[in-house]
Enzyme design. Structure first.
Site, PDB file in Angstrom:
ATOM      1  N   LYS A 263       9.403   8.302   4.089  1.00 49.74           N
ATOM      2  CA  LYS A 263       8.838   9.659   3.990  1.00 49.74           C
ATOM      3  C   LYS A 263       9.439  10.538   5.083  1.00 49.74           C
ATOM      4  CE  LYS A 263       4.358  12.101   4.231  1.00 49.74           C
ATOM      5  NZ  LYS A 263       4.226  12.686   5.565  1.00 49.74           N
ATOM      6  N   HIS A 287       6.914  17.331   6.384  1.00 48.83           N
ATOM      7  CA  HIS A 287       5.658  17.074   7.073  1.00 48.83           C
ATOM      8  C   HIS A 287       4.724  18.297   6.963  1.00 48.83           C
ATOM      9  CE1 HIS A 287       4.322  13.783   9.944  1.00 48.83           C
ATOM     10  NE2 HIS A 287       3.291  14.596   9.995  1.00 48.83           N
ATOM     11  N   GLY A 341      -1.312  16.926   0.602  1.00 51.11           N
ATOM     12  CA  GLY A 341      -1.703  16.838   2.012  1.00 51.11           C
ATOM     13  C   GLY A 341      -2.943  17.679   2.228  1.00 51.11           C
TER      14      GLY A 341
HETATM   15  C1  FMN Z   1      -3.994  17.398   8.961  1.00 48.30           C
HETATM   16  C2  FMN Z   1      -2.715  16.693   8.615  1.00 48.30           C
HETATM   17  C3  FMN Z   1      -2.476  15.433   9.141  1.00 48.30           C
HETATM   18  C4  FMN Z   1      -1.302  14.753   8.800  1.00 48.30           C
HETATM   19  N1  FMN Z   1      -1.113  13.473   9.271  1.00 48.30           N
HETATM   20  C5  FMN Z   1      -0.029  12.780   8.859  1.00 48.30           C
HETATM   21  C6  FMN Z   1       0.138  11.417   9.253  1.00 48.30           C
HETATM   22  O1  FMN Z   1      -0.690  10.833   9.947  1.00 48.30           O
HETATM   23  N2  FMN Z   1       1.253  10.769   8.810  1.00 48.30           N
HETATM   24  C7  FMN Z   1       2.195  11.376   8.010  1.00 48.30           C
HETATM   25  O2  FMN Z   1       3.170  10.745   7.636  1.00 48.30           O
HETATM   26  N3  FMN Z   1       2.049  12.664   7.627  1.00 48.30           N
HETATM   27  C8  FMN Z   1       0.960  13.364   8.016  1.00 48.30           C
HETATM   28  N4  FMN Z   1       0.811  14.671   7.603  1.00 48.30           N
HETATM   29  C9  FMN Z   1       1.792  15.256   6.672  1.00 48.30           C
HETATM   30  C10 FMN Z   1       1.351  15.025   5.221  1.00 48.30           C
HETATM   31  O3  FMN Z   1       1.425  13.651   4.868  1.00 48.30           O
HETATM   32  C11 FMN Z   1       2.210  15.805   4.230  1.00 48.30           C
HETATM   33  O4  FMN Z   1       3.570  15.522   4.475  1.00 48.30           O
HETATM   34  C12 FMN Z   1       1.987  17.317   4.293  1.00 48.30           C
HETATM   35  O5  FMN Z   1       0.660  17.601   4.598  1.00 48.30           O
HETATM   36  C13 FMN Z   1       2.365  17.939   2.954  1.00 48.30           C
HETATM   37  O6  FMN Z   1       2.202  19.321   2.967  1.00 48.30           O
HETATM   38  P1  FMN Z   1       0.897  20.067   2.393  1.00 48.30           P
HETATM   39  O7  FMN Z   1      -0.181  19.815   3.379  1.00 48.30           O
HETATM   40  O8  FMN Z   1       1.310  21.485   2.364  1.00 48.30           O
HETATM   41  O9  FMN Z   1       0.579  19.482   1.051  1.00 48.30           O
HETATM   42  C14 FMN Z   1      -0.350  15.367   7.951  1.00 48.30           C
HETATM   43  C15 FMN Z   1      -0.587  16.647   7.456  1.00 48.30           C
HETATM   44  C16 FMN Z   1      -1.757  17.306   7.769  1.00 48.30           C
HETATM   45  C17 FMN Z   1      -1.996  18.679   7.178  1.00 48.30           C
END
Ligand code: FMN
Length: 435
Positions: A263, A287, A341
């Site tokens: 990822k 991310h 996400g």
């Molecule tokens: C509050 C929050 C916490 C996140 N924590 C992680 C995480 O622990 N590990 C990870 O790989 N991505 C993390 N992400 C990224 C999400 O997996 C994802 O890539 C992203 O939120 C996608 O975009 P969107 O929120 O616009 O759908 C996080 C995103 C948010 C918003």
């Protein structure tokens, strides 16, 4: 005319993800809402992730029988009830008590996979036992590789289908809102502390009786006596490894027998490298705009990547998906599935498991309705011929379009589809099937 979003407490009255977002904003203290909402630096990538969808338009078919519509997909050999899943979001327990279990249960009830963040506040074993369903585990390759190996062994022991290794965080993104809210790690400034007191409903649900939730998977990583959230936050920052390379992915591939997903890929050469190391899937991701500000949106590189990997691994993506129609635009460009996400995190924050379920319900209904409006009864038949986009996207989007369309001022125009008999679409331009 001013449009008002729903801000009450009844999640069934939320009709779009934006309603759930407003409900989440009302229920959460500011520092929590900003943690979900924010991106890195000037948030240009955060905005770009959303903006790209309005640049891609649908070209629907008409007079097609869409009485029965199918949105299920086969993802890495297993059937999934919808073309999306819940992606990993750390610290969900701060949004709602036992947030990880609630998200996982919502995904299980809907028949879609759930990816547990390694920074969860409920342990992997508990989530698997209590939620059931299809649980995948997200990991970072921390400096202490032994810890990663142990986590992989735990995941194997509880039958986790896929390990998702996040590779876009060798260095932590600059999230200024976070820096502003805290005086030092986990020490909120006065303004935010006062704001917390104005949210008794959240305090009773999340803080009572044990205070801030703790990371539940990282015990072995933290020095003795440092398993407070504060200690963990500092340690995790130190554990991010800027020396990460493809050799480390190979190391993980060799020790992890089940599905391996990378990822954080954003280019075709890296997608090909993922094929070479034997990954089963990739997630095109920036991310959610929280790491490299200025990065491209995954949607922009999707067709090129799909074409290059040519079905040798599953191509998933995330970033900015808030509508079923947007999910279908990604599927039409060749994605196998989309990760959510913020969309489901808003739901969780708005109303716990019921809120997360409502987010999924909203998106499933929108996917179904959009398929009907597109004149496409089966998602497996959706392809780039249902789309049109302007020249400025063409350089990245164009490779998915068959040569026959290249003479058109807009790439991706649906000439082939228009010439086919209603309901019988030509085979997809890319050899990758969604089936
Ligand atoms: C509050 C929050 C916490 C996140 N924590 C992680 C995480 O622990 N590990 C990870 O790989 N991505 C993390 N992400 C990224 C999400 O997996 C994802 O890539 C992203 O939120 C996608 O975009 P969107 O929120 O616009 O759908 C996080 C995103 C948010 C918003």
């Amino acid at each position: 005319m001013e449009r008002r979003l729903y801000t009450g407490r009844d999640v069934s009255r939320a009709h779009g993800i934006d309603d759930l977002r407003e409900m989440a904003r009302a229920r959460l203290p500011n520092f929590c809402f900003e943690y979900i909402e924010g991106g890195a630096e000037d948030e240009t990538t955060l905005r770009r992730n959303r903006a790209v969808f309005s640049d891609i338009a649908f070209v629907p078919r008409t007079l097609v029988n869409v009485e029965r519509r199918e949105q299920g997909v086969t993802l890495m050999g297993q059937r999934s009830a919808a073309p999306f899943m819940i992606g990993p979001t750390g610290y969900s327990g701060m949004m709602f008590r036992e947030g990880d279990v609630k998200l996982a249960s919502a995904a299980a009830a809907a028949g879609v996979p759930f990816i547990l963040s390694n920074a969860s506040t409920i342990s992997l074993e508990d989530v698997v036992r209590r939620a059931g369903g299809r649980v995948w585990m997200q990991v970072y390759l921390y400096r202490t590789r032994d810890f990663v190996a142990k986590l992989a062994a735990r995941a194997k022991a509880v039958g986790v289908e896929a390990l998702v290794v996040t590779t876009d965080s060798a260095v932590f993104g600059k999230r200024e809102w976070d820096l502003r809210n805290y005086l030092r790690p986990l020490k909120l400034d006065w303004r935010n502390r006062f704001d917390v007191l104005r949210h008794p409903r959240w305090m009773a649900n999340v803080l009572w009786p044990r205070g801030m939730p703790r990371f539940a998977n990282l015990g072995d990583l933290l020095p003795p006596g440092q398993n407070s959230v504060k200690g963990a936050t500092i340690t995790l920052g130190q554990q991010l490894d800027p020396s990460l390379s493809w050799d480390d992915i190979q190391w993980l591939r060799d020790l992890w027998p089940n599905r391996l997903i990378i990822k954080g890929v954003l280019s075709a050469p890296d997608a090909l490298r993922a094929v070479e190391v034997g990954a089963d899937g990739i997630v095109l991701s920036n991310h959610g705009g929280r790491q490299l500000d200025g990065a491209v949106s995954p949607m922009e590189v999707l067709p090129e990547v799909v074409q290059q990997v040519d079905g040798r691994l599953a191509v998933m993506l995330d970033g900015g998906f808030r509508r079923g129609s947007e999910i279908l635009k990604a599927i039409a460009l060749g994605a196998d599935a989309v990760l959510l996400g913020r969309a489901t995190t808003y739901g969780l924050a708005a109303g716990g498991q019921r809120g997360a379920e409502r987010a999924i319900e909203i998106l499933k209904t929108e996917v179904d309705r959009t398929l009907g409006l597109l004149g496409c009864s089966d998602i497996a038949r959706l392809d780039a011929r249902y789309l049109r986009w302007p020249g400025h996207l063409a350089t990245t989007v164009a490779p998915a379009v068959p040569a026959v369309h290249a003479r058109w001022p807009y790439q991706g125009v649906s000439v082939g589809a228009a010439e086919a008999a209603p309901g019988v679409l030509p085979t997809p331009p890319s050899p990758v099937s969604h089936a």
